[in-house]
Write a protein that holds these residues in place. Sequence first.
Motif, PDB file in Angstrom:
ATOM      1  N   ASP A 152       0.832  -1.201   0.000  1.00 42.02           N
ATOM      2  CA  ASP A 152       0.000   0.000   0.000  1.00 42.02           C
ATOM      3  C   ASP A 152       0.876   1.264   0.000  1.00 42.02           C
ATOM      4  N   SER A 153       1.869   1.312   0.891  1.00 43.88           N
ATOM      5  CA  SER A 153       2.737   2.507   0.946  1.00 43.88           C
ATOM      6  C   SER A 153       3.577   2.613  -0.323  1.00 43.88           C
ATOM      7  N   GLN A 154       4.037   1.459  -0.822  1.00 54.42           N
ATOM      8  CA  GLN A 154       4.851   1.481  -2.045  1.00 54.42           C
ATOM      9  C   GLN A 154       4.044   2.075  -3.203  1.00 54.42           C
ATOM     10  N   LEU A 155       2.779   1.626  -3.336  1.00 51.09           N
ATOM     11  CA  LEU A 155       1.951   2.109  -4.446  1.00 51.09           C
ATOM     12  C   LEU A 155       1.615   3.587  -4.301  1.00 51.09           C
ATOM     13  N   LYS A 156       1.333   4.007  -3.046  1.00 51.64           N
ATOM     14  CA  LYS A 156       1.019   5.430  -2.838  1.00 51.64           C
ATOM     15  C   LYS A 156       2.211   6.291  -3.240  1.00 51.64           C
ATOM     16  N   PHE A 157       3.408   5.818  -2.893  1.00 51.06           N
ATOM     17  CA  PHE A 157       4.620   6.551  -3.271  1.00 51.06           C
ATOM     18  C   PHE A 157       4.753   6.614  -4.796  1.00 51.06           C
ATOM     19  N   VAL A 158       4.561   5.460  -5.439  1.00 47.40           N
ATOM     20  CA  VAL A 158       4.726   5.385  -6.898  1.00 47.40           C
ATOM     21  C   VAL A 158       3.732   6.316  -7.606  1.00 47.40           C
ATOM     22  N   PHE A 159       2.479   6.321  -7.148  1.00 48.14           N
ATOM     23  CA  PHE A 159       1.483   7.193  -7.783  1.00 48.14           C
ATOM     24  C   PHE A 159       1.866   8.662  -7.615  1.00 48.14           C
ATOM     25  N   LYS A 160       2.340   8.999  -6.409  1.00 48.63           N
ATOM     26  CA  LYS A 160       2.696  10.401  -6.166  1.00 48.63           C
ATOM     27  C   LYS A 160       3.899  10.804  -7.030  1.00 48.63           C
ATOM     28  N   LEU A 161       4.845   9.885  -7.134  1.00 49.15           N
ATOM     29  CA  LEU A 161       6.029  10.119  -7.964  1.00 49.15           C
ATOM     30  C   LEU A 161       5.614  10.426  -9.411  1.00 49.15           C
ATOM     31  N   GLU A 162       4.637   9.663  -9.889  1.00 48.96           N
ATOM     32  CA  GLU A 162       4.113   9.864 -11.254  1.00 48.96           C
ATOM     33  C   GLU A 162       3.400  11.207 -11.381  1.00 48.96           C
ATOM     34  N   TRP A 163       2.544  11.510 -10.409  1.00 49.54           N
ATOM     35  CA  TRP A 163       1.780  12.764 -10.473  1.00 49.54           C
ATOM     36  C   TRP A 163       2.703  13.965 -10.552  1.00 49.54           C
TER      37      TRP A 163
END
Length: 262
Positions: A152-163
């Motif tokens: 969950d934390s990994q994905l939240k980080f990845v999405f934010k990185l993309e945004w």
Amino acid sequence: LDMTDMNRVLDFQEGLNAVRVQPGIRWGELHHELAKKGVTAGLQGPHGFLGATLGGGIGGNCFSINSPKYGWLNENILNLQVVLPNGDIIETGSLANTKVKDWYYRYCNGPDLVGIFLGAAGAFGVITEFTLRTYPIPEYSATLAYSFPDTDSQLKFVFKLEWYGYVTDLWGIAFFTLPDSLKRILAPLVGERDLAIFATEAYDKDIFKAQKKAIDKMAKEFGGIALPVEGICRALGIPLYLNTPVLEITEGSVAIGWEGEI
Ligand SMILES: Cc1cc2nc3c(=O)[nH]c(=O)nc-3n(C[C@H](O)[C@H](O)[C@H](O)COP(=O)(O)OP(=O)(O)OC[C@H]3O[C@@H](n4cnc5c(N)ncnc54)[C@H](O)[C@@H]3O)c2cc1C
């Protein structure tokens, strides 16, 4: 149809950030030609396929190394020349205006005819020329690796990185999905945490420095711990420079290099 003899670069317009090519050009050949002009396609081709043609990528709607930053191949197509099943040759976008020779825009007055032929597997005609976006070569780039306490934390980080537009290419690895052999190698390095390994790039030294600092802050927000990226990439057998087509050749691996050499 074998299109690989139609592999020439026909025109390059630096001011328009566009290159006109024939569809049989292979990814490796394209990179080679663009590097001579001091620009890049951004996209580096489907994973491990420098020998695949760009025409095949258009027909198959290919995503690519560096798609997280530059989009899918077909999002980078500006114009097409197509031979229709009845033998007519058409130009799309700005080139549909017969007075225009080298002014490359996809969207003009009227419908977007380019889209009909993208990802169509050649069903509506044979693409004989196309125009592709080009980009300046980012002078600064790095591969970074972080571990996270859970997916969950990994994905939240990845999405934010993309945004925020900080990521060029990315490998997200959930520990529990790995085979036991890799778990045994990774566990002493990262515990059982999930990984984000990604490339980031910039055109300016100060911006690059600030970007890496912002990424580090963002990762910590989600419990991220920075990892020694070289060791992690070696352990996983993935190339250290994620955003370039130069593959690291390890024992037992096969890589297709410049101009299709194996
Ligand atoms: C192991 C493996 C891993 C892969 N990994 C990825 C990946 O990470 N990302 C990804 O996106 N894809 C991936 N692919 C798919 C890959 O993108 C395609 O296999 C490749 O782009 C096809 O290129 P080609 O030159 O062989 O095209 P072809 O197979 O020759 O053509 C592909 C399609 O495009 C049509 N076509 C070709 N040229 C033209 C033309 N001039 N005009 C009109 N239609 C045309 C063909 O009719 C066909 O339908 C992978 C494939 C494999 C086997």
